[in-house]
Design a protein around this motif. Structure first.
Motif, PDB file in Angstrom:
ATOM      1  N   UNK A  15       0.833  -1.215   0.000  1.00  0.00           N
ATOM      2  CA  UNK A  15       0.000   0.000   0.000  1.00  0.00           C
ATOM      3  C   UNK A  15       0.865   1.261   0.000  1.00  0.00           C
ATOM      4  N   UNK A  16       1.894   1.257   0.817  1.00  0.00           N
ATOM      5  CA  UNK A  16       2.779   2.417   0.897  1.00  0.00           C
ATOM      6  C   UNK A  16       3.508   2.637  -0.422  1.00  0.00           C
ATOM      7  N   UNK A  17       3.914   1.582  -1.069  1.00  0.00           N
ATOM      8  CA  UNK A  17       4.610   1.709  -2.350  1.00  0.00           C
ATOM      9  C   UNK A  17       3.691   2.243  -3.441  1.00  0.00           C
ATOM     10  N   UNK A  18       2.427   1.843  -3.418  1.00  0.00           N
ATOM     11  CA  UNK A  18       1.490   2.348  -4.411  1.00  0.00           C
ATOM     12  C   UNK A  18       1.208   3.838  -4.196  1.00  0.00           C
ATOM     13  N   UNK A  19       1.120   4.243  -2.941  1.00  0.00           N
ATOM     14  CA  UNK A  19       0.953   5.677  -2.656  1.00  0.00           C
ATOM     15  C   UNK A  19       2.210   6.444  -3.064  1.00  0.00           C
ATOM     16  N   UNK A  20       3.358   5.853  -2.791  1.00  0.00           N
ATOM     17  CA  UNK A  20       4.638   6.461  -3.142  1.00  0.00           C
ATOM     18  C   UNK A  20       4.741   6.696  -4.649  1.00  0.00           C
ATOM     19  N   UNK A  21       4.267   5.735  -5.454  1.00  0.00           N
ATOM     20  CA  UNK A  21       4.331   5.868  -6.909  1.00  0.00           C
ATOM     21  C   UNK A  21       3.553   7.089  -7.374  1.00  0.00           C
ATOM     22  N   UNK A  22       2.389   7.315  -6.784  1.00  0.00           N
ATOM     23  CA  UNK A  22       1.580   8.479  -7.159  1.00  0.00           C
ATOM     24  C   UNK A  22       2.255   9.788  -6.778  1.00  0.00           C
TER      25      UNK A  22
END
Length: 224
Positions: free
Chosen positions: A36-43
């Motif tokens: 989840x944190x990585x997906x938010x980070x990508x944005x």
């Protein structure tokens, strides 16, 4: 002057490739530990200047592509029998790698499109890029698990078959669980509806994989 620019380009390319030795396992660890944190980070990273994006990780599409390249290399090293590749077009290593890259990119694409549709957002290149990039971070571990399961399966013994099946199940369950939680949190959906949406998208991805593979096989069939 042109020669100096060429040397500079080679220097930058060499540094980029060598840096993958550090940032690839780091990115994979972070994607597995906290997807989840990585997906938010990508944005968030996409809002930075191009030169400042993904400074401490690999960019999501490159992360997915390198994952498939690594699996392909393992396959070449451990599986000498290539008779499983039915269409002659896929007998080429480069064509097979491109096929896998396209197929596994369908999963983040479908998830990204579904997210935008749930939000009622317009689907274009600008709106699709952030969710697609974020989805690549979790598609890579999924692709790794599924692809490794395929490699292990072709060892052709009972122990390998069980291990391959277990690896496949773990990869699929992890991916579905991560996506279900992501859909539920970001779209305010109940877990049941989120799970249904994710499962439908995964099945659509599998269907697309089968359609593409069948189409390639038909184009390579005798008399076509």
């Amino acid at each position: 002057m042109d020669f100096m620019r060429l040397l500079k380009s080679i220097e930058e390319l060499l540094y980029e490739v060598v840096s993958w030795l550090l940032f690839y396992p780091l990115t994979m660890w972070r994607a597995l530990r906290d997807p989840d944190k990585m997906m938010r980070y990508a944005n968030v990273e996409l809002s930075d200047d191009v030169d400042e994006q993904y400074q401490d990780t690999m960019s999501p599409p490159m992360f997915l592509l390198l994952t498939l390249l690594i699996v392909h290399g393992l396959e070449l090293g451990f599986i000498s029998d290539r008779s499983w590749v039915a269409p002659s077009m896929l007998a080429s290593d480069s064509n097979l790698l491109i096929f896998r890259a396209v197929v596994f990119s369908v999963f983040p694409l479908l998830m990204a499109v579904k997210l935008l549709r749930f939000r009622g957002a317009r689907i274009d290149r600008a709106t699709l890029k952030p969710p697609f990039y974020s989805q690549c971070y979790v598609a890579a571990p999924f692709a790794l698990g599924v692809s490794l399961a395929g490699v292990v399966w072709r060892v052709h013994n009972s122990t390998a078959s069980v291990a391959a099946l277990l690896l496949l199940v773990v990869a699929v369950v992890w991916y579905v669980a991560v996506e279900t939680r992501w859909f539920a949190r970001n779209l305010d959906l109940g877990l049941g509806r989120a799970l249904l949406s994710v499962v439908v998208s995964v099945l659509q991805g599998v269907a697309a994989m089968l359609i593409v593979g069948t189409a390639i096989a038909l184009t390579q069939a005798p008399g076509t």
